[in-house]
Design an enzyme around this catalytic site. Structure first.
Site, PDB file in Angstrom:
ATOM      1  N   CYS A 334      29.922  84.162  87.922  1.00 43.56           N
ATOM      2  CA  CYS A 334      29.275  85.381  87.759  1.00 43.56           C
ATOM      3  C   CYS A 334      30.086  86.539  87.014  1.00 43.56           C
ATOM      4  O   CYS A 334      29.531  87.258  86.153  1.00 43.56           O
ATOM      5  CB  CYS A 334      28.115  85.809  88.704  1.00 43.56           C
ATOM      6  SG  CYS A 334      28.833  84.762  90.228  1.00 43.56           S
ATOM      7  N   ARG A 363      36.938  76.088  95.040  1.00 45.32           N
ATOM      8  CA  ARG A 363      36.615  76.901  96.058  1.00 45.32           C
ATOM      9  C   ARG A 363      37.292  75.959  97.524  1.00 45.32           C
ATOM     10  O   ARG A 363      37.526  74.486  97.310  1.00 45.32           O
ATOM     11  CB  ARG A 363      35.131  76.931  96.442  1.00 45.32           C
ATOM     12  CG  ARG A 363      34.405  77.472  95.545  1.00 45.32           C
ATOM     13  CD  ARG A 363      32.908  77.550  96.084  1.00 45.32           C
ATOM     14  NE  ARG A 363      32.061  77.987  94.870  1.00 45.32           N
ATOM     15  CZ  ARG A 363      30.775  78.039  94.946  1.00 45.32           C
ATOM     16  NH1 ARG A 363      30.015  77.747  95.659  1.00 45.32           N
ATOM     17  NH2 ARG A 363      29.967  78.797  93.831  1.00 45.32           N
ATOM     18  N   GLN A 381      29.805  73.978  87.912  1.00 45.14           N
ATOM     19  CA  GLN A 381      28.303  74.348  88.145  1.00 45.14           C
ATOM     20  C   GLN A 381      27.533  74.230  86.994  1.00 45.14           C
ATOM     21  O   GLN A 381      28.174  74.590  85.885  1.00 45.14           O
ATOM     22  CB  GLN A 381      28.298  75.698  88.785  1.00 45.14           C
ATOM     23  CG  GLN A 381      28.769  75.768  90.173  1.00 45.14           C
ATOM     24  CD  GLN A 381      28.810  77.256  90.470  1.00 45.14           C
ATOM     25  OE1 GLN A 381      29.317  78.004  89.754  1.00 45.14           O
ATOM     26  NE2 GLN A 381      28.030  77.463  91.595  1.00 45.14           N
ATOM     27  N   ASP A 383      25.674  76.514  85.371  1.00 43.58           N
ATOM     28  CA  ASP A 383      25.360  77.549  85.839  1.00 43.58           C
ATOM     29  C   ASP A 383      24.597  78.590  84.743  1.00 43.58           C
ATOM     30  O   ASP A 383      24.799  77.788  83.678  1.00 43.58           O
ATOM     31  CB  ASP A 383      26.804  78.470  86.145  1.00 43.58           C
ATOM     32  CG  ASP A 383      26.588  79.461  87.395  1.00 43.58           C
ATOM     33  OD1 ASP A 383      25.562  79.699  87.692  1.00 43.58           O
ATOM     34  OD2 ASP A 383      27.643  79.987  87.485  1.00 43.58           O
ATOM     35  N   HIS A 385      23.206  82.758  83.943  1.00 45.01           N
ATOM     36  CA  HIS A 385      22.945  83.947  84.285  1.00 45.01           C
ATOM     37  C   HIS A 385      22.022  84.764  83.450  1.00 45.01           C
ATOM     38  O   HIS A 385      22.112  84.711  82.252  1.00 45.01           O
ATOM     39  CB  HIS A 385      24.016  84.913  84.763  1.00 45.01           C
ATOM     40  CG  HIS A 385      25.191  84.260  85.689  1.00 45.01           C
ATOM     41  ND1 HIS A 385      26.107  83.639  85.303  1.00 45.01           N
ATOM     42  CD2 HIS A 385      24.956  84.542  87.025  1.00 45.01           C
ATOM     43  CE1 HIS A 385      26.586  83.301  86.373  1.00 45.01           C
ATOM     44  NE2 HIS A 385      25.984  83.549  87.536  1.00 45.01           N
ATOM     45  N   LYS A 466      15.807  84.162  96.966  1.00 47.94           N
ATOM     46  CA  LYS A 466      15.963  83.219  96.202  1.00 47.94           C
ATOM     47  C   LYS A 466      14.974  82.075  96.204  1.00 47.94           C
ATOM     48  O   LYS A 466      14.278  82.179  97.363  1.00 47.94           O
ATOM     49  CB  LYS A 466      17.492  82.648  96.595  1.00 47.94           C
ATOM     50  CG  LYS A 466      17.571  82.034  98.062  1.00 47.94           C
ATOM     51  CD  LYS A 466      18.832  81.655  98.445  1.00 47.94           C
ATOM     52  CE  LYS A 466      18.786  81.205  99.622  1.00 47.94           C
ATOM     53  NZ  LYS A 466      20.160  80.161  99.908  1.00 47.94           N
ATOM     54  N   HIS A 512      20.962  84.564  89.171  1.00 49.61           N
ATOM     55  CA  HIS A 512      22.055  83.220  88.979  1.00 49.61           C
ATOM     56  C   HIS A 512      20.885  82.112  89.234  1.00 49.61           C
ATOM     57  O   HIS A 512      19.978  82.064  90.204  1.00 49.61           O
ATOM     58  CB  HIS A 512      22.731  83.142  90.180  1.00 49.61           C
ATOM     59  CG  HIS A 512      23.451  84.424  90.619  1.00 49.61           C
ATOM     60  ND1 HIS A 512      24.929  84.564  90.310  1.00 49.61           N
ATOM     61  CD2 HIS A 512      23.216  85.665  90.974  1.00 49.61           C
ATOM     62  CE1 HIS A 512      25.153  85.978  90.807  1.00 49.61           C
ATOM     63  NE2 HIS A 512      24.184  86.622  91.034  1.00 49.61           N
TER      64      HIS A 512
END
Length: 638
Positions: A334, A363, A381, A383, A385, A466, A512
């Site tokens: 992000c 991570r 990911q 991912d 945004h 979420k 996200h």
RNA sequence: GCUACCGUGGCUCAGAUGGUAGAGCAGCUGAUUCGUAAUUAGCAGGUCGUCGGUUCGAGUCCGAUCGGUAGCUCCA
């Protein structure tokens, strides 16, 4: 006078001071009384030996889920009884029923192992066979503490001291006594079949600062058949284990030389990943996304601004020094996407933005939590945004939700459960009114979707509400894949803005979202879902061409050329082996189509196609190519 | 990270009570050219995860370490 309402609405008035069991026998039927293990009175479960009271009652039998829970809970007591009889120095702690059975945590000088199971099971069987009644006794806390201190059961004392009632209930069966809310079976004989499963460590009260206890896992069912079915399902899950299949089909690898939780994709796995990613990219462009790419590391200042160094530091690796400056490997994408946002001043007219990236993040996960592809330390990911106005939020969420379902469906997941998580009680950022608006938008989307969803009140992240999507795999297990999260925090921290219709600066809303989650984990789930037998469009090799004898190699090469031209993934096996041998090998590789080429196929008029499972169908070459193209999910992604 | 268990050739596994490694499959070489789930003969391949200790001697015992498995914990 007791006024009792039965499930069928019938009212019964009784002034007899009797037990529920007697009541059931007299008023409902002796047959039901026999299989009654508890009574639900005003939605509270009590023993059948308890005296009747007024309210809405329901008989809980062995067959109901509640009944099975009681069986398992009682079985836990029986196990604790057996264990303390065999190993007298053992202290008991807690032993609840769980979804698949029950467990009991012990503190014992004896090191339990599977070799103890037989002895324990034998003792349990004895206790069960003796039909020992469970007896409930309500005593004062002091009395209970005295009893357990005499027995040296220090854990029980700790539990009792924390109970905020003057009395507690104890359950006896034979000489065994346990602090317990109940209810329990009328007697031990109601446990029909059980089995000890495994032993594992577990912290007292789940706190790693506390002593590690020994947990014995077991299960109980009402019939041998149910138990066998359960064991079969466990066996099936083992058969499908992506770590086992990953090795057999040579899909991925971990290496001590590289490090824990870091995945190596082999050529076979690489093909599957390429297909997934190419499909993913194409679908994202089609759905109004733009693809971006961002680096793997960033300066510490970025992570200070984003708040990760405050809130997510345990998940991040130590910084590396570059020219005297700290850089961190990214645990999330992000901040990078936000920096891209900040490169210009945006107008509301340009909204919404949908920026997607297959971003690889790192991570720190505790070593004990790592698990094949399902839990790793470096992963990609899928991912994206989205930046939009509050007015656009509902429409964008709807769009993401539909897209998500479409993607999951494309990978053969057809059963979904959605969860809406809302504002936590405390510790959240942003205005309550903004939260409310966002939650309304999410909820409206869910309602319109027609999909099954549930509310997880207060379960949202501190930065926004979420929606999570769980899918059910082919053997009924649930996996959370997609997540759609609204974020009020980062736009604030990075002071994001756009110019609205009114010419003023406004704060954009940020969403996200990840649809597949992590590519690594998704691959693991896919392997298990398909048991390694990937559908044609994902299969590393789609067609294997097996030659009967050397003189057939030319035929195979001709076919190979045709297939390759059409983007079909094909392999020739021209080894000097018998045809049965080659078929066996390619079958075990789970290749969708095997073609045996011999004298009869020399002209290539007709080709015999062997499907997975052994079924044979004759095709014309073009016909077969057409068939595969149809099965390629609308395109060649390789 | 914690507790328990496990770690033998590419894979699957044998190797009582410590005496200096074995099989099947895979691989390689040869014979066989054989039509829908294993043709055959031979060859090669392991400092028994790593490091250290006990012992005349360790794959086997002890310690540390790395990796794996189950569970706990964690997952703003």
């Amino acid at each position: 006078m007791f006024e009792i309402t039965l499930p069928d609405g019938k009212h019964i008035d009784s002034n007899l001071n009797e037990s529920w069991l007697d009541f059931i026998k007299r008023e409902i039927g002796a047959g039901l009384a026999k299989s009654a293990v508890a009574v639900s009175i005003n939605d509270r479960l009590v023993d059948v030996s308890e005296p009747v009271q007024s309210g809405e009652m329901k008989v809980v039998t062995l067959k109901s889920p509640e009944g099975l829970n009681i069986v398992r809970h009682s079985a836990a007591h029986i196990m604790a009884d057996a264990v303390t009889q065999i190993f007298p120095d053992t202290k008991v702690t807690i032993g609840p029923s769980i979804e698949t059975g029950f467990y009991y945590d012990f503190d014992s000088p004896h090191r339990f192992s599977e070799s103890d199971f037989e002895t324990i099971e034998k003792k349990m069987a004895e206790i069960i066979k003796a039909n020992i009644p469970f007896k409930r006794k309500v005593v004062s806390k002091e009395e209970a503490i005295e009893l357990f201190s005499k027995m040296g059961e220090t854990y029980k004392i700790e539990l009792i001291e924390e109970i905020n009632e003057p009395t507690v209930s104890l359950y006896f069966h034979g000489d065994f006594v346990d602090l317990c809310r109940g209810p329990h079976l009328p007697d031990t004989g109601f446990v029909k079949t059980f089995k000890l499963l495994s032993v594992a460590g577990a912290y007292w009260r789940g706190d790693e600062k506390n002593k590690m206890l020994q947990r014995l896992y077991a299960t109980a069912f009402n019939s041998k058949n149910d138990l066998e079915q359960y064991l079969k399902m466990v066996e099936e899950a083992k058969e499908r284990d992506h770590r086992k299949l990953g090795k057999e089909l040579d899909l991925f690898e971990f290496s001590e030389d590289i490090g824990q939780g870091l995945v190596l994709w082999t050529p076979n796995g690489g093909i599957v990943r390429t297909v997934i990613e190419n499909f993913w990219k194409k679908e994202h462009y089609r759905n109004g996304y733009e693809l971006i790419y961002t680096p793997h590391i960033g300066r510490s200042k970025l992570w200070e601004t984003s708040g990760h160094l405050d809130f997510y530091k345990e998940g991040m690796y130590s910084p590396m020094d570059i020219d005297g400056e700290d850089y961190y490997a990214k645990p999330m994408n992000c901040p990078f996407h936000i920096v891209l946002y900040k490169r210009k001043k945006w107008s509301y007219r340009e909204f919404p933005f949908r920026w997607a990236e297959l971003g690889t993040v790192y991570r720190y996960e505790k070593s004990g939590t790592l698990n094949g592809l399902k839990r790793v330390r470096g992963f990609t990911q899928d991912d994206a945004h989205l930046f939009c106005t509050m007015e656009q939020l509902e429409q964008e969420i709807t769009r993401v939700l539909n897209f998500s379902i479409y993607m999951l469906k494309s990978f053969d997941f057809s059963s979904y459960k959605l969860y809406l998580s809302t504002r936590p009680e405390s510790d959240f950022v942003g205005e309550v009114s903004v939260w409310d608006k966002a939650e309304e938008a999410l909820e409206a989307t869910l309602k319109k979707s027609g999909l099954e969803w549930e509310l997880n009140k207060g379960d949202g992240a501190f930065y926004g509400p979420k929606i999570d999507i769980l899918v059910t795999d082919s053997i009924g297990r649930e996996w959370q894949l997609s997540t759609i999260q609204v974020d009020f925090n980062l736009p604030e921290r990075f002071d994001l803005s756009y110019i609205g219709e009114d010419g003023q600066e406004h704060r954009p809303i940020m969403i996200h979202r990840a649809l597949l989650g992590s590519i690594e984990r998704f691959f693991g789930v896919l392997i298990e879902h398909f048991k390694g037998a990937f559908p044609v469009w994902l299969a590393p090799v789609q067609v294997a061409l097996l030659t009967v004898a050397d003189r057939h190699v030319e035929t195979a090469q001709k076919l190979e050329k045709k297939f390759l031209k059409k983007g079909i993934r094909v392999k020739i096996d021209d080894r000097n082996e018998k045809i049965g041998y080659k078929i066996r090998e390619w079958s075990m590789e789970k290749v969708p189509y095997i073609l045996v080429l011999g004298d009869a196929e020399a002209s290539l008029d007709k080709i015999p196609v062997r499907e997975r499972g052994g079924k044979q169908i004759s095709f014309e070459v073009d016909e077969f190519i057409e068939k595969i193209n149809n099965e390629n999910s609308g395109g060649v992604y390789f």
